[in-house]
Design a protein around this motif. Structure first.
Motif, PDB file in Angstrom:
ATOM      1  N   GLU A   1       0.824  -1.211   0.000  1.00 25.24           N
ATOM      2  CA  GLU A   1       0.000   0.000   0.000  1.00 25.24           C
ATOM      3  C   GLU A   1       0.858   1.261   0.000  1.00 25.24           C
ATOM      4  O   GLU A   1       0.562   2.217  -0.716  1.00 25.24           O
ATOM      5  CB  GLU A   1      -0.941   0.006   1.219  1.00 25.24           C
ATOM      6  CG  GLU A   1      -1.954  -1.110   1.221  1.00 25.24           C
ATOM      7  CD  GLU A   1      -1.447  -2.413   1.876  1.00 25.24           C
ATOM      8  OE1 GLU A   1      -2.286  -3.302   2.104  1.00 25.24           O
ATOM      9  OE2 GLU A   1      -0.232  -2.539   2.159  1.00 25.24           O
ATOM     10  N   PHE A   2       1.935   1.262   0.775  1.00 25.45           N
ATOM     11  CA  PHE A   2       2.833   2.417   0.790  1.00 25.45           C
ATOM     12  C   PHE A   2       3.547   2.545  -0.548  1.00 25.45           C
ATOM     13  O   PHE A   2       3.650   3.640  -1.100  1.00 25.45           O
ATOM     14  CB  PHE A   2       3.854   2.313   1.929  1.00 25.45           C
ATOM     15  CG  PHE A   2       4.776   3.500   1.999  1.00 25.45           C
ATOM     16  CD1 PHE A   2       4.413   4.625   2.715  1.00 25.45           C
ATOM     17  CD2 PHE A   2       6.000   3.491   1.343  1.00 25.45           C
ATOM     18  CE1 PHE A   2       5.252   5.742   2.774  1.00 25.45           C
ATOM     19  CE2 PHE A   2       6.848   4.590   1.392  1.00 25.45           C
ATOM     20  CZ  PHE A   2       6.471   5.722   2.106  1.00 25.45           C
ATOM     21  N   ILE A   3       4.028   1.444  -1.049  1.00 23.12           N
ATOM     22  CA  ILE A   3       4.752   1.463  -2.322  1.00 23.12           C
ATOM     23  C   ILE A   3       3.861   2.011  -3.436  1.00 23.12           C
ATOM     24  O   ILE A   3       4.290   2.833  -4.244  1.00 23.12           O
ATOM     25  CB  ILE A   3       5.290   0.057  -2.665  1.00 23.12           C
ATOM     26  CG1 ILE A   3       6.391  -0.328  -1.657  1.00 23.12           C
ATOM     27  CG2 ILE A   3       5.803   0.001  -4.095  1.00 23.12           C
ATOM     28  CD1 ILE A   3       6.777  -1.798  -1.682  1.00 23.12           C
ATOM     29  N   ALA A   4       2.600   1.594  -3.465  1.00 21.94           N
ATOM     30  CA  ALA A   4       1.675   2.025  -4.513  1.00 21.94           C
ATOM     31  C   ALA A   4       1.165   3.451  -4.321  1.00 21.94           C
ATOM     32  O   ALA A   4       0.790   4.115  -5.289  1.00 21.94           O
ATOM     33  CB  ALA A   4       0.483   1.071  -4.580  1.00 21.94           C
ATOM     34  N   ALA A   5       1.152   3.930  -3.102  1.00 24.64           N
ATOM     35  CA  ALA A   5       0.577   5.245  -2.810  1.00 24.64           C
ATOM     36  C   ALA A   5       1.426   6.374  -3.369  1.00 24.64           C
ATOM     37  O   ALA A   5       2.648   6.367  -3.250  1.00 24.64           O
ATOM     38  CB  ALA A   5       0.414   5.417  -1.304  1.00 24.64           C
ATOM     39  N   LYS A   6       0.752   7.342  -3.954  1.00 24.19           N
ATOM     40  CA  LYS A   6       1.429   8.560  -4.400  1.00 24.19           C
ATOM     41  C   LYS A   6       1.311   9.645  -3.338  1.00 24.19           C
ATOM     42  O   LYS A   6       2.236  10.410  -3.123  1.00 24.19           O
ATOM     43  CB  LYS A   6       0.827   9.043  -5.714  1.00 24.19           C
ATOM     44  CG  LYS A   6       1.110   8.116  -6.871  1.00 24.19           C
ATOM     45  CD  LYS A   6       0.538   8.634  -8.166  1.00 24.19           C
ATOM     46  CE  LYS A   6       0.963   7.701  -9.265  1.00 24.19           C
ATOM     47  NZ  LYS A   6      -0.003   7.476 -10.284  1.00 24.19           N
ATOM     48  N   THR A   7       0.156   9.694  -2.674  1.00 23.81           N
ATOM     49  CA  THR A   7      -0.105  10.721  -1.669  1.00 23.81           C
ATOM     50  C   THR A   7      -0.506  10.050  -0.368  1.00 23.81           C
ATOM     51  O   THR A   7      -1.452   9.251  -0.343  1.00 23.81           O
ATOM     52  CB  THR A   7      -1.200  11.687  -2.142  1.00 23.81           C
ATOM     53  OG1 THR A   7      -0.819  12.235  -3.407  1.00 23.81           O
ATOM     54  CG2 THR A   7      -1.414  12.816  -1.144  1.00 23.81           C
ATOM     55  N   ILE A   8       0.215  10.380   0.702  1.00 24.89           N
ATOM     56  CA  ILE A   8       0.024   9.724   1.993  1.00 24.89           C
ATOM     57  C   ILE A   8      -0.249  10.784   3.060  1.00 24.89           C
ATOM     58  O   ILE A   8       0.537  11.727   3.210  1.00 24.89           O
ATOM     59  CB  ILE A   8       1.284   8.912   2.370  1.00 24.89           C
ATOM     60  CG1 ILE A   8       1.547   7.856   1.298  1.00 24.89           C
ATOM     61  CG2 ILE A   8       1.131   8.292   3.763  1.00 24.89           C
ATOM     62  CD1 ILE A   8       2.957   7.322   1.281  1.00 24.89           C
ATOM     63  N   ALA A   9      -1.343  10.608   3.760  1.00 22.63           N
ATOM     64  CA  ALA A   9      -1.603  11.464   4.924  1.00 22.63           C
ATOM     65  C   ALA A   9      -0.880  10.818   6.097  1.00 22.63           C
ATOM     66  O   ALA A   9      -1.085   9.643   6.398  1.00 22.63           O
ATOM     67  CB  ALA A   9      -3.105  11.563   5.195  1.00 22.63           C
ATOM     68  N   MET A  10      -0.028  11.584   6.730  1.00 27.94           N
ATOM     69  CA  MET A  10       0.762  11.076   7.832  1.00 27.94           C
ATOM     70  C   MET A  10       0.760  12.130   8.919  1.00 27.94           C
ATOM     71  O   MET A  10       0.035  13.120   8.821  1.00 27.94           O
ATOM     72  CB  MET A  10       2.178  10.738   7.366  1.00 27.94           C
ATOM     73  CG  MET A  10       2.893   9.749   8.228  1.00 27.94           C
ATOM     74  SD  MET A  10       4.196   8.919   7.290  1.00 27.94           S
ATOM     75  CE  MET A  10       5.009   8.086   8.623  1.00 27.94           C
ATOM     76  N   TYR A  11       1.542  11.953   9.941  1.00 33.47           N
ATOM     77  CA  TYR A  11       1.597  12.929  11.019  1.00 33.47           C
ATOM     78  C   TYR A  11       3.047  13.247  11.335  1.00 33.47           C
ATOM     79  O   TYR A  11       3.950  12.477  11.052  1.00 33.47           O
ATOM     80  CB  TYR A  11       0.874  12.410  12.267  1.00 33.47           C
ATOM     81  CG  TYR A  11       1.533  11.203  12.899  1.00 33.47           C
ATOM     82  CD1 TYR A  11       2.421  11.349  13.959  1.00 33.47           C
ATOM     83  CD2 TYR A  11       1.298   9.919  12.428  1.00 33.47           C
ATOM     84  CE1 TYR A  11       3.042  10.248  14.534  1.00 33.47           C
ATOM     85  CE2 TYR A  11       1.914   8.817  12.993  1.00 33.47           C
ATOM     86  CZ  TYR A  11       2.784   8.988  14.045  1.00 33.47           C
ATOM     87  OH  TYR A  11       3.403   7.905  14.601  1.00 33.47           O
TER      88      TYR A  11
END
Length: 185
Positions: A39-49
């Protein structure tokens, strides 16, 4: 003191009892595991903190990946407890410990529908994906607006058999600790 307040106190005590070097080492392992998920590898935009206090330390991770991923950091807009997401640009002049618009993001809003993956903190988690936050309901209100995957990263001492929940509490799909990855759904 209700069950949630008691568990918040106990969880905070457990995390704070970890020596700082152990928390930093565990944080590195946790985030390396996150970076290897499909999921991280495929994600372009990640909401994180942007971590503060005893949370899994995210600063180095954000700096490492912000050139290849778009990170959106949450900010509290007003007293009505609504979050907005702002793009992280690699600078560390963010006001840690406060949920305010990150200074370095210069108000570059990222729309919630553009997020591919959410990575959220908390104080305690269980094997059913239940999450206990700090009690403000900020992440629950944010996550109620999306159907994208939600992961939590935490230390082993924060993963419990059961966490008290209420109907408005949002669950996570995956919990990553320094020793395991728990796939909920």
């Amino acid at each position: 003191m209700n069950d949630k307040e008691l568990l918040r106190t106990q969880s905070t005590a457990a995390i704070s009892s970890m020596p700082y070097p152990a928390r930093r080492a565990a944080s590195k392992v946790i985030l390396e595991s996150l970076a290897q998920t499909p999921e991280f590898i495929a994600a372009k935009t990640i909401a994180m903190y942007y971590s503060f206090g005893y949370e899994v330390y995210t600063h180095s991770f954000l700096r490492k990946y912000y050139r290849v991923k778009t990170f959106a950091l949450p900010a509290l807009l007003s007293d009505d407890r609504i979050y907005e997401l702002y793009r992280y640009d690699g600078r560390d002049d963010i006001a840690s410990g406060k949920i305010i618009p990150p200074k370095s993001c210069e108000r570059q809003v990222v729309e919630i529908q553009d997020i591919d993956l959410f990575v959220v903190p908390g104080l305690a988690f269980d094997y059913s994906g239940n999450r206990l936050g700090r009690g403000g309901g900020y992440y629950d209100r944010l996550l109620a607006r999306t159907d994208k995957p939600v992961f939590s990263i935490c230390f082993d001492c924060q993963l419990l058999d059961a966490v008290p929940v209420e109907p408005h509490d949002c669950r996570v799909a995956k919990v990553i600790t320094e020793n395991k990855i728990v796939n909920i759904c």
